[in-house]
Write an enzyme that holds these catalytic residues in place. Structure first.
Site, PDB file in Angstrom:
ATOM      1  N   ARG A 130       0.823  -1.238   0.000  1.00 53.74           N
ATOM      2  CA  ARG A 130       0.000   0.000   0.000  1.00 53.74           C
ATOM      3  C   ARG A 130       0.844   1.270   0.000  1.00 53.74           C
ATOM      4  NH1 ARG A 130      -3.607  -2.980   3.476  1.00 53.74           N
ATOM      5  NH2 ARG A 130      -5.156  -3.906   2.103  1.00 53.74           N
ATOM      6  N   LYS A 152       3.539  12.129 -10.782  1.00 54.38           N
ATOM      7  CA  LYS A 152       2.680  11.340 -11.669  1.00 54.38           C
ATOM      8  C   LYS A 152       3.395  10.038 -11.996  1.00 54.38           C
ATOM      9  CE  LYS A 152      -0.096  14.760 -14.133  1.00 54.38           C
ATOM     10  NZ  LYS A 152      -0.391  15.351 -15.456  1.00 54.38           N
ATOM     11  N   GLU A 194      10.537  18.998 -23.906  1.00 57.65           N
ATOM     12  CA  GLU A 194       9.877  19.306 -22.624  1.00 57.65           C
ATOM     13  C   GLU A 194      10.499  20.550 -21.981  1.00 57.65           C
ATOM     14  OE1 GLU A 194       7.123  17.815 -21.837  1.00 57.65           O
ATOM     15  OE2 GLU A 194       7.213  15.635 -22.125  1.00 57.65           O
ATOM     16  N   LYS A 236       8.220  23.820 -13.171  1.00 58.50           N
ATOM     17  CA  LYS A 236       7.360  22.670 -12.868  1.00 58.50           C
ATOM     18  C   LYS A 236       7.025  22.620 -11.377  1.00 58.50           C
ATOM     19  CE  LYS A 236       5.950  18.095 -13.559  1.00 58.50           C
ATOM     20  NZ  LYS A 236       5.950  16.895 -14.352  1.00 58.50           N
ATOM     21  N   GLU A 246      -3.779  18.267 -10.495  1.00 61.52           N
ATOM     22  CA  GLU A 246      -4.279  18.728 -11.796  1.00 61.52           C
ATOM     23  C   GLU A 246      -5.778  19.034 -11.793  1.00 61.52           C
ATOM     24  OE1 GLU A 246      -2.194  17.009 -15.200  1.00 61.52           O
ATOM     25  OE2 GLU A 246      -4.079  17.080 -16.285  1.00 61.52           O
ATOM     26  N   ARG A 250      -2.193  22.791 -13.603  1.00 63.53           N
ATOM     27  CA  ARG A 250      -1.201  21.767 -13.949  1.00 63.53           C
ATOM     28  C   ARG A 250      -1.446  21.207 -15.353  1.00 63.53           C
ATOM     29  NH1 ARG A 250       1.501  16.845 -10.373  1.00 63.53           N
ATOM     30  NH2 ARG A 250       2.727  16.035 -12.101  1.00 63.53           N
ATOM     31  N   ASN A 254       0.534  19.895 -20.065  1.00 65.27           N
ATOM     32  CA  ASN A 254       0.211  18.951 -21.133  1.00 65.27           C
ATOM     33  C   ASN A 254       0.129  19.617 -22.497  1.00 65.27           C
ATOM     34  OD1 ASN A 254      -0.022  16.369 -19.869  1.00 65.27           O
ATOM     35  ND2 ASN A 254      -1.721  17.238 -18.718  1.00 65.27           N
ATOM     36  N   HIS A 257       0.396  17.547 -25.582  1.00 60.06           N
ATOM     37  CA  HIS A 257       0.343  16.129 -25.198  1.00 60.06           C
ATOM     38  C   HIS A 257      -0.896  15.408 -25.722  1.00 60.06           C
ATOM     39  CE1 HIS A 257       3.733  17.186 -22.737  1.00 60.06           C
ATOM     40  NE2 HIS A 257       3.799  16.002 -22.164  1.00 60.06           N
ATOM     41  N   HIS A 261       0.082  12.278 -27.472  1.00 54.99           N
ATOM     42  CA  HIS A 261      -0.301  10.931 -27.019  1.00 54.99           C
ATOM     43  C   HIS A 261      -1.033  10.182 -28.133  1.00 54.99           C
ATOM     44  CE1 HIS A 261      -0.089  11.975 -22.431  1.00 54.99           C
ATOM     45  NE2 HIS A 261       1.086  11.697 -22.946  1.00 54.99           N
ATOM     46  N   HIS A 275       8.601   9.920 -26.869  1.00 49.74           N
ATOM     47  CA  HIS A 275       7.598  10.780 -26.220  1.00 49.74           C
ATOM     48  C   HIS A 275       7.885  12.258 -26.493  1.00 49.74           C
ATOM     49  CE1 HIS A 275       4.709  12.234 -23.300  1.00 49.74           C
ATOM     50  NE2 HIS A 275       5.672  12.944 -22.726  1.00 49.74           N
TER      51      HIS A 275
HETATM   52  P1  NAD Z   1      13.103   6.417 -21.467  1.00 52.65           P
HETATM   53  O1  NAD Z   1      12.855   6.297 -20.042  1.00 52.65           O
HETATM   54  O2  NAD Z   1      12.568   5.364 -22.376  1.00 52.65           O
HETATM   55  O3  NAD Z   1      14.674   6.533 -21.714  1.00 52.65           O
HETATM   56  C1  NAD Z   1      15.130   6.662 -23.025  1.00 52.65           C
HETATM   57  C2  NAD Z   1      16.269   5.716 -23.353  1.00 52.65           C
HETATM   58  O4  NAD Z   1      17.464   6.276 -22.851  1.00 52.65           O
HETATM   59  C3  NAD Z   1      16.169   4.325 -22.773  1.00 52.65           C
HETATM   60  O5  NAD Z   1      16.526   3.410 -23.779  1.00 52.65           O
HETATM   61  C4  NAD Z   1      17.219   4.297 -21.656  1.00 52.65           C
HETATM   62  O6  NAD Z   1      17.811   3.046 -21.512  1.00 52.65           O
HETATM   63  C5  NAD Z   1      18.222   5.290 -22.145  1.00 52.65           C
HETATM   64  N1  NAD Z   1      18.930   6.023 -21.114  1.00 52.65           N
HETATM   65  C6  NAD Z   1      18.387   6.615 -20.005  1.00 52.65           C
HETATM   66  N2  NAD Z   1      19.319   7.318 -19.352  1.00 52.65           N
HETATM   67  C7  NAD Z   1      20.472   7.149 -20.039  1.00 52.65           C
HETATM   68  C8  NAD Z   1      21.772   7.650 -19.874  1.00 52.65           C
HETATM   69  N3  NAD Z   1      22.066   8.522 -18.905  1.00 52.65           N
HETATM   70  N4  NAD Z   1      22.728   7.260 -20.749  1.00 52.65           N
HETATM   71  C9  NAD Z   1      22.430   6.433 -21.776  1.00 52.65           C
HETATM   72  N5  NAD Z   1      21.193   5.962 -22.014  1.00 52.65           N
HETATM   73  C10 NAD Z   1      20.238   6.318 -21.154  1.00 52.65           C
HETATM   74  O7  NAD Z   1      12.540   7.798 -22.059  1.00 52.65           O
HETATM   75  P2  NAD Z   1      12.296   9.231 -21.412  1.00 52.65           P
HETATM   76  O8  NAD Z   1      12.221  10.153 -22.562  1.00 52.65           O
HETATM   77  O9  NAD Z   1      13.216   9.521 -20.315  1.00 52.65           O
HETATM   78  O10 NAD Z   1      10.852   9.098 -20.752  1.00 52.65           O
HETATM   79  C11 NAD Z   1       9.699   8.943 -21.538  1.00 52.65           C
HETATM   80  C12 NAD Z   1       8.572   8.480 -20.648  1.00 52.65           C
HETATM   81  O11 NAD Z   1       8.324   9.469 -19.646  1.00 52.65           O
HETATM   82  C13 NAD Z   1       7.276   8.260 -21.383  1.00 52.65           C
HETATM   83  O12 NAD Z   1       6.719   7.036 -20.971  1.00 52.65           O
HETATM   84  C14 NAD Z   1       6.398   9.399 -20.893  1.00 52.65           C
HETATM   85  O13 NAD Z   1       5.029   9.064 -20.906  1.00 52.65           O
HETATM   86  C15 NAD Z   1       6.921   9.615 -19.500  1.00 52.65           C
HETATM   87  N6  NAD Z   1       6.649  10.953 -18.936  1.00 52.65           N
HETATM   88  C16 NAD Z   1       6.109  11.025 -17.704  1.00 52.65           C
HETATM   89  C17 NAD Z   1       5.892  12.247 -17.126  1.00 52.65           C
HETATM   90  C18 NAD Z   1       5.356  12.337 -15.718  1.00 52.65           C
HETATM   91  O14 NAD Z   1       5.022  13.445 -15.292  1.00 52.65           O
HETATM   92  N7  NAD Z   1       5.311  11.248 -14.996  1.00 52.65           N
HETATM   93  C19 NAD Z   1       6.215  13.427 -17.817  1.00 52.65           C
HETATM   94  C20 NAD Z   1       6.784  13.314 -19.083  1.00 52.65           C
HETATM   95  C21 NAD Z   1       7.005  12.056 -19.645  1.00 52.65           C
HETATM   96  N1  GLY Z   2       4.116  16.014 -17.364  1.00 51.12           N
HETATM   97  C1  GLY Z   2       2.872  16.602 -16.979  1.00 51.12           C
HETATM   98  C2  GLY Z   2       2.700  16.715 -15.516  1.00 51.12           C
HETATM   99  O1  GLY Z   2       3.533  16.337 -14.735  1.00 51.12           O
HETATM  100  O2  GLY Z   2       1.682  17.193 -15.103  1.00 51.12           O
END
Ligand code: NAD
Ligand code: GLY
Length: 380
Positions: A130, A152, A194, A236, A246, A250, A254, A257, A261, A275
């Site tokens: 939990r 998130k 971003e 942020k 949100e 907030r 997006n 997005h 998406h 992304h």
């Molecule tokens: P990712 O996590 O897939 O990482 C991208 C690639 O880079 C991966 O193959 C990883 O192995 C590699 N990598 C990571 N760090 C590295 C480093 N320092 N050196 C070498 N390789 C490295 O992609 P991302 O762009 O970081 O994240 C995208 C995701 O984030 C999506 O799923 C998106 O929906 C999510 N997201 C979430 C939020 C939120 O608020 N929670 C906001 C924006 C995006």
């Molecule tokens: N990436 C959008 C949020 O965190 O609200």
């Protein structure tokens, strides 16, 4: 430019939330401090470090060493790379692994990696027993400026991106800029989408700075990078502190997005479109739609497209998505979490730095614009 991190080589940005405030620490060589920082936050607790194979190879040993020196018992759990890991199967496997590692309520999870690992490990941490504490150690630019901050967490489902998740705030975010040196250039560019988003939402001078410094940002110039990450995280943190779950502003985060998406969903969420790339294409569309609805001056939309191109970001909706037609695109947009009572919510703009939320976007006009400019035989 003088070092924006200051003489200590650190910038600490608080995320102020009632009872759950935490710090985002931005700087260099931070991963080697993760052990004492974890032990300070969670005395006598075990740590489960979650990483994908690439990040585990680059940074796993450093993190495990730091934890060991601080006297923290730790295990490393590898999850697959890529968006596909954010699935029910991926979540089940990670929860099983955390439970097999005997993670207890007082222990902590460390999400070491990009947004995929942060979203997945954060959700698993929020669910097992939990809810156990977690620390974000983001290693992509995108994760440092966006996904690691704000709590998130989510996985994707067949219906779309991030549709099953929780708000689960981390106890600490350690954004070690040194980790970005191993990041592939395409991932750096995706993160810049971003970064520039914060300028487009509410800070026109920052947008102008990003486009001026496009080369320095793409080549990871230390001063440009620390300025970009600092400004982004501060923006942020302020939005999250004002509207954690949100209910209002907030949603501005997006920008691009809803379109993005839909692009990711119709691309099969297979990594062919990153992304950040989908968000860049989506931000271009958001400004074009704003012009088509007579909300935004056309020169602002041109400047947005020019700036995104300068940063090396894509602008065109990929052909495999275009082939599926405007109706499929609108249906994918309709899955967005921001929509209410079947009405389309969009983030649009009155100009650069003037984004706003429209709760009942005129779907017919949006569809007509998309048909003409994106999905027609001769897109503009
Ligand atoms: P990712 O996590 O897939 O990482 C991208 C690639 O880079 C991966 O193959 C990883 O192995 C590699 N990598 C990571 N760090 C590295 C480093 N320092 N050196 C070498 N390789 C490295 O992609 P991302 O762009 O970081 O994240 C995208 C995701 O984030 C999506 O799923 C998106 O929906 C999510 N997201 C979430 C939020 C939120 O608020 N929670 C906001 C924006 C995006
Ligand atoms: N990436 C959008 C949020 O965190 O609200």
């Amino acid at each position: 430019m003088t070092d924006p991190l200051g003489p200590q080589g650190r910038r600490v940005i608080p995320v102020a939330l009632a009872g759950r405030s935490y710090e985002v620490v931005i700087g260099r060589a931070l991963l080697s401090e993760i052990g004492p920082r974890f032990a300070g936050l969670k005395p006598a607790a075990k740590a489960a470090v979650v990483a994908d194979p690439t990040v585990a190879r680059h940074y796993g040993p450093m993190v495990l060493d730091s934890l060991a020196v601080a006297g923290v018992k730790a295990s490393l759990i590898e999850v697959p790379s890529g968006e596909g890991a954010k699935s029910f199967d991926g979540l089940e496997a990670l929860c099983d692994a955390l439970l097999a590692a005997k993670v207890e309520r007082r222990d902590g999870v460390i999400a070491l990696g990009g947004g995929v690992v942060g979203d997945l490990a954060g959700l698993a941490a929020g669910l097992i027993k939990r809810g156990v504490d977690f620390i974000q150690a983001p290693t992509t630019l995108l994760a440092q400026v966006d996904s690691s901050v704000g709590g998130k967490t989510a996985i994707d489902t067949r219906a779309g991106k991030n549709l099953v998740g929780l708000f689960h705030q981390p106890r600490l975010v350690l954004a070690d800029l040194d980790t970005l040196t191993t990041l592939p250039p395409r991932e750096v560019r995706a993160g810049l989408a971003e970064v520039v988003k914060y300028g487009l939402i509410g800070d026109a001078p920052f947008f102008a700075w990003c486009t001026r410094e496009a080369r320095a940002l793409n080549t990871l110039s230390p001063s440009a990078l620390s300025h970009a990450v600092g400004v982004s995280v501060a923006a942020k943190a302020a939005i999250v502190a004002a509207d954690e779950t949100e209910m209002g502003q907030r949603a501005l985060l997006n920008l691009g997005h809803t379109f993005g998406h839909a692009i990711e969903l119709l691309s099969g969420m297979d990594g062919s479109v990153l992304h950040g790339e989908a968000v860049a294409i989506g931000m271009g569309l958001a400004f074009d739609v704003s012009v088509a609805l007579d909300l935004c001056p056309a020169p602002d939309a041109h400047a947005v497209r020019a700036g995104l191109a300068q940063l090396g970001l894509p602008l065109a909706v990929p052909e495999p998505v275009r082939r599926q037609g405007v109706d499929a695109f609108l249906a994918a947009m309709a899955q967005d979490k921001k929509n209410e009572a079947g009405r389309l919510t969009l983030i649009l703009a009155r100009g650069i730095g003037q984004a706003f939320v429209i709760k009942d976007a005129p779907v017919d006009k949006v569809a007509a614009h998309l048909q003409l400019s994106v999905f027609g035989t001769h897109p503009l």
